[in-house]
Design a protein around this motif. Structure first.
Motif, PDB file in Angstrom:
ATOM      1  N   VAL A 161     -22.172 -11.595 -14.134  1.00  0.00           N
ATOM      2  CA  VAL A 161     -20.762 -11.049 -13.657  1.00  0.00           C
ATOM      3  C   VAL A 161     -19.937 -11.627 -14.638  1.00  0.00           C
ATOM      4  O   VAL A 161     -18.911 -10.886 -14.652  1.00  0.00           O
ATOM      5  N   GLY A 162     -19.948 -12.833 -14.898  1.00  0.00           N
ATOM      6  CA  GLY A 162     -18.961 -13.205 -16.009  1.00  0.00           C
ATOM      7  C   GLY A 162     -17.703 -13.935 -15.534  1.00  0.00           C
ATOM      8  O   GLY A 162     -16.696 -14.264 -16.447  1.00  0.00           O
ATOM      9  N   ARG A 163     -17.571 -14.054 -14.223  1.00  0.00           N
ATOM     10  CA  ARG A 163     -16.615 -14.906 -13.752  1.00  0.00           C
ATOM     11  C   ARG A 163     -16.731 -15.620 -12.540  1.00  0.00           C
ATOM     12  O   ARG A 163     -17.619 -15.382 -11.767  1.00  0.00           O
ATOM     13  N   GLY A 164     -16.139 -16.785 -12.663  1.00  0.00           N
ATOM     14  CA  GLY A 164     -16.512 -17.854 -11.593  1.00  0.00           C
ATOM     15  C   GLY A 164     -17.752 -18.522 -12.109  1.00  0.00           C
ATOM     16  O   GLY A 164     -18.421 -18.456 -13.103  1.00  0.00           O
ATOM     17  N   MET A 186     -27.090 -21.738 -14.702  1.00  0.00           N
ATOM     18  CA  MET A 186     -25.652 -21.543 -14.002  1.00  0.00           C
ATOM     19  C   MET A 186     -24.895 -21.381 -15.310  1.00  0.00           C
ATOM     20  O   MET A 186     -24.782 -21.898 -16.269  1.00  0.00           O
ATOM     21  N   MET A 187     -23.828 -20.461 -14.825  1.00  0.00           N
ATOM     22  CA  MET A 187     -22.732 -20.308 -15.787  1.00  0.00           C
ATOM     23  C   MET A 187     -21.409 -20.186 -15.062  1.00  0.00           C
ATOM     24  O   MET A 187     -21.365 -19.762 -14.029  1.00  0.00           O
ATOM     25  N   VAL A 188     -20.183 -20.638 -15.845  1.00  0.00           N
ATOM     26  CA  VAL A 188     -18.813 -20.636 -15.458  1.00  0.00           C
ATOM     27  C   VAL A 188     -18.152 -19.896 -16.323  1.00  0.00           C
ATOM     28  O   VAL A 188     -18.054 -20.004 -17.609  1.00  0.00           O
ATOM     29  N   ASP A 189     -17.666 -18.741 -15.771  1.00  0.00           N
ATOM     30  CA  ASP A 189     -16.851 -17.652 -16.548  1.00  0.00           C
ATOM     31  C   ASP A 189     -17.666 -16.837 -17.933  1.00  0.00           C
ATOM     32  O   ASP A 189     -17.071 -17.142 -18.979  1.00  0.00           O
ATOM     33  N   GLY A 190     -18.978 -17.045 -17.540  1.00  0.00           N
ATOM     34  CA  GLY A 190     -19.846 -16.301 -18.655  1.00  0.00           C
ATOM     35  C   GLY A 190     -20.413 -17.368 -19.769  1.00  0.00           C
ATOM     36  O   GLY A 190     -20.955 -16.860 -20.670  1.00  0.00           O
TER      37      GLY A 190
END
Length: 266
Positions: A161-164, A186-190
């Motif tokens: 998604v690339g956001r949040g 796990m990713m935050v803002d991509g």
């Protein structure tokens, strides 16, 4: 927004990361279907126990369903009851669907004439809700994702998604088996979320003396690995806070993620 839904949102915004408000989840009737043109029914709730509707329905205003071809599709027969919301989804395409309730809001608190005031809701409502002379104003931005995945036929790739805060599929979320290791990122803002604590809880908790939660931590690439102890539904949760706000005057951003995965027998 009904009072109980407001209170649930407020609790998620106000409580520190170490404390847990009620659990939010989506629970599909099936996660893997072999035939064409299948259907799933999904329960959505805010509860005291994972996958048991015993507190309040999860609002579906911000439900986003992404089909295998990347297009957005609509749920059918959406309904909000006293303890849970439900909706149906026709699987017209082969591949994997991402079903998510994405909440993007703010919590503000301040004083008027020495009396405490609060607002929680959309950022667009801040200007009207908060007076110009508000004292001791504090604004927190909150971005949360509650999701699950459903596959018709052969699993298809899922784009980040690339956001949040989000969970990226290294192992496909609809191709999980007990006693086999699975890897997620796990990713935050991509970007990889390193050192993030991830909690995994198997279903059936109300029938056990212990929750049996599994606590993991992501590596430098934001990845974590888990070997599922048994088949069933699992709730995956992570939280983080930072100062990468996009709302004027906000000083903190709270990010939450809650996903439902089904683990099958080998």
């Amino acid at each position: 927004m009904k009072l109980f839904a407001k209170l649930s949102l407020a609790a998620a915004l106000i409580l520190p990361l170490g404390a847990h408000a009620h659990d939010m989840w989506l629970l599909p009737s099936s996660t893997v279907l072999s035939g064409a043109n299948g259907w799933v029914t999904v329960d959505a709730a805010v509860s005291n126990d994972k996958f048991y509707a015993n507190h309040a329905p999860l609002r579906l205003d911000n439900l986003v369903i992404i089909a295998p071809d990347g297009s957005q599709v609509q749920a059918e027969n959406a309904h909000r009851g006293k303890l849970r919301s439900t909706f149906d989804l026709p699987l017209a395409q082969a591949g994997t669907y991402r079903l998510a309730v994405v909440n993007d809001g703010v919590f503000a608190r301040w004083k008027e004439d020495g009396k405490p005031k609060r607002y929680f809701g959309k950022a667009e409502g801040l200007a009207e809700a908060v007076p110009a002379k508000a004292q001791d104003l504090e604004i927190t931005q909150a971005l949360g994702r509650v999701e699950t995945f459903v596959t018709s036929g052969k699993p298809s790739p899922l784009k980040p998604v690339g956001r949040g805060l989000e969970m990226v599929a290294v192992s496909h979320p609809n191709d999980l088996y007990s006693d086999e290791a699975a890897t997620f990122q796990m990713m935050v803002d991509g970007k990889p979320a390193a050192g993030l604590e991830v909690t995994v809880v198997p279903d059936g908790g109300r029938y056990r003396d212990k929750v049996e939660e599994i606590t993991l931590k992501t590596d430098a690439q934001g990845k974590f690995q888990i070997k599922w102890p048994r088949p069933g539904m699992y709730w995956v949760e992570a939280r983080q806070e930072d100062k990468h706000v996009s709302v004027p005057k906000a000083t903190m951003r709270r990010l939450t993620y809650a996903g439902t995965l089904e683990v099958l027998r080998p």
